[in-house]
Design a protein around this motif. Structure first.
Motif: not given
Ligand code: FAD
Length: 414
Positions: A109-110, A128-129, A132, A240, A243
């Motif tokens: 998800s984002r 999220r990542s 980030d 979120v 995706n």
């Protein structure tokens, strides 16, 4: 299966699926494609230890030689752009194609975007990542005032971490309390009060109306009540979205995630979906859920591998989740939806207590603050299908353990 299994997404679910295929004895080709350039890493530390300690390294999901050692063709930094179901082929960025016999979608998800004047200013980020988290770590090093939009788990974890590091942190939450509806009010209130005690300002029932900039960088957040909060870093943490676009474009059934059955199969049986992106009818509640947790990603990945190998077991894992907010380790097991009675064990004043949720007289979930023993025993009880009486819960862990042992003895062997 000549072309084997292709897995899209190299997060918690995708990496576990590749590993489980080998553990279960699958000998065909396994290709794992992920669009991040980093070696697959644990996400939970990103909002906790990683942003606290400037020297902290990402924690790898598997060691350096894992993929080569298990004959898994891991391809990082590659984005899948299209699924061609009729040709059983993926189109990947740059024009290449990747054939498959079975496809596992683990696209995760984002962060939900927040349409807001000023949201495109430098210094406005979501988490999220790993990239980030690096950005938050760098930006927070020179920020004295931080505004966090959204009082969910990740927003509050970041708030506690940055406040402990000396930042002036304000959390803005549109609802009338933090942590949403899914958690017991007594726990949400406890977390709220403890964060406030630790210097975090929390504005509930408040939204942001705009972000103001200075030379292209964020300088302030203006609330719905007109208050102007200085901010050199604004973190958007309002949930979120799954995706699903690849699946949707291929005609696979979606609806708040990719719809899957109890064996992780989508509406196209050779395409499976797992983890944050998967939406399924929950075996215990009968409701449709999309769970965002490491446990769910891991257990669904294991089951997807078994499905591909021809096993017929259905998903029946007890859901559990944790969150570290400052000096509070929150652990949840089960789902609280439908809770109509609660028993509290322990003492909130000592920052150690658990809430046992019942629905129609049956234990359905346990939420704990700094009582890991309650959580682990709860996982055993719910996993065994055992519901202690409220009196047994009130009797404490020893009474529950004795009742569980008696229940297990009385159960005919499976
Ligand atoms: P992800 O881990 O998001 O992986 C999906 C991957 O697929 C990503 O790398 C994505 O870039 C990639 N991808 C997507 N589309 C494509 C494409 N078209 N082509 C190629 N690759 C693609 N859970 C807990 O249980 N406890 C916690 O304390 C906790 N803390 C968290 C803290 C943070 C900061 C975050 C972000 C999450 C946290 N979670 C926690 C949730 C947990 O990390 C997620 O539920 C879990 O990562 C889901 O795994 P996944 O593999 O489904 O998705």
């Amino acid at each position: 299966m000549k072309n084997g299994v292709v897995i899209v997404g190299a997060g918690h679910a995708g990496v576990q699926a590749a590993a489980s295929l080998r553990e279960e004895g699958y000998e065909g080709p396994v290709v794992l494609v992920g669009d991040e350039k980093d070696w697959p890493y644990h996400k939970p530390p990103l909002s906790k230890t990683f942003i606290k300690d400037g020297e902290a390294k990402p924690q790898p999901l598997r060691g350096d030689t894992f993929f080569s050692g298990h004959n898994i063709d891991f391809r990082p930094g590659i984005r899948v752009e299209r699924i061609d179901l009729s040709q059983r082929r993926l189109d990947i960025a740059g024009g290449d194609a990747l054939p498959f016999d079975r496809l596992i979608l683990a696209t995760g998800s984002r962060p939900r975007p927040l349409p807001l004047p000023g949201a495109d200013l430098a210094g406005v980020v979501s988490l999220r990542s790993l990239d980030d988290a690096r950005a938050i770590r760098d930006l927070s090093a020179s920020a004295s005032d931080v505004v966090i939009l959204g009082g969910g788990f990740i927003g509050l974890e970041i708030a506690a971490t940055l406040a402990a590091g000396g930042r002036k942190v304000t959390v803005m939450e549109a609802a009338d309390r933090v942590l949403g509806r899914a958690i017991a009010p007594v726990i949400a209130g406890h977390v709220h009060d403890r964060l406030v005690g630790g210097g975090v300002r929390i504005l509930t029932g408040t939204t942001v109306s705009r972000l103001e900039g200075d030379n292209g960088r964020v300088a302030a957040a203006v609330t719905s009540t007109g208050e102007r909060l200085p901010a050199q870093l604004v973190i958007i943490g309002v949930g979120v979205v799954p995706n699903v676009e690849l699946a949707e474009a291929a005609g696979i059934v979606t609806g708040n995630g990719i719809r899957i059955d109890q064996h992780m199969r989508s509406s196209v049986p050779e395409v499976l979906a797992i983890g944050d992106v998967a939406n399924y009818r929950h075996w215990a509640t009968g409701g449709d859920v999309r769970l965002e947790s490491v446990q769910n990603a891991t257990d669904q990945a294991k089951l997807a591998a078994r499905t591909i190998l021809g096993h017929a077991d259905a998903y029946a894992a007890v859901p559990w989740f944790w969150s570290d907010i400052g000096d509070m380790k929150l652990q949840m097991v089960g789902l609280t939806g439908g809770s109509d009675q609660c028993v509290v064990l322990g003492d909130a004043a000592e920052n150690k207590f658990s809430v046992y949720h019942y629905a129609n007289g049956r234990l359905i979930a346990i939420e704990s603050v700094n009582r890991p023993g309650d959580h682990m025993l709860g996982r055993k009880m719910l996993g065994a299908g055992f519901s202690p009486t409220p009196d047994e819960v009130a009797g404490g862990p020893d009474a529950m353990k004795a009742a569980l042992a008696a229940f297990q003895q009385s159960e005919p062997a499976a």
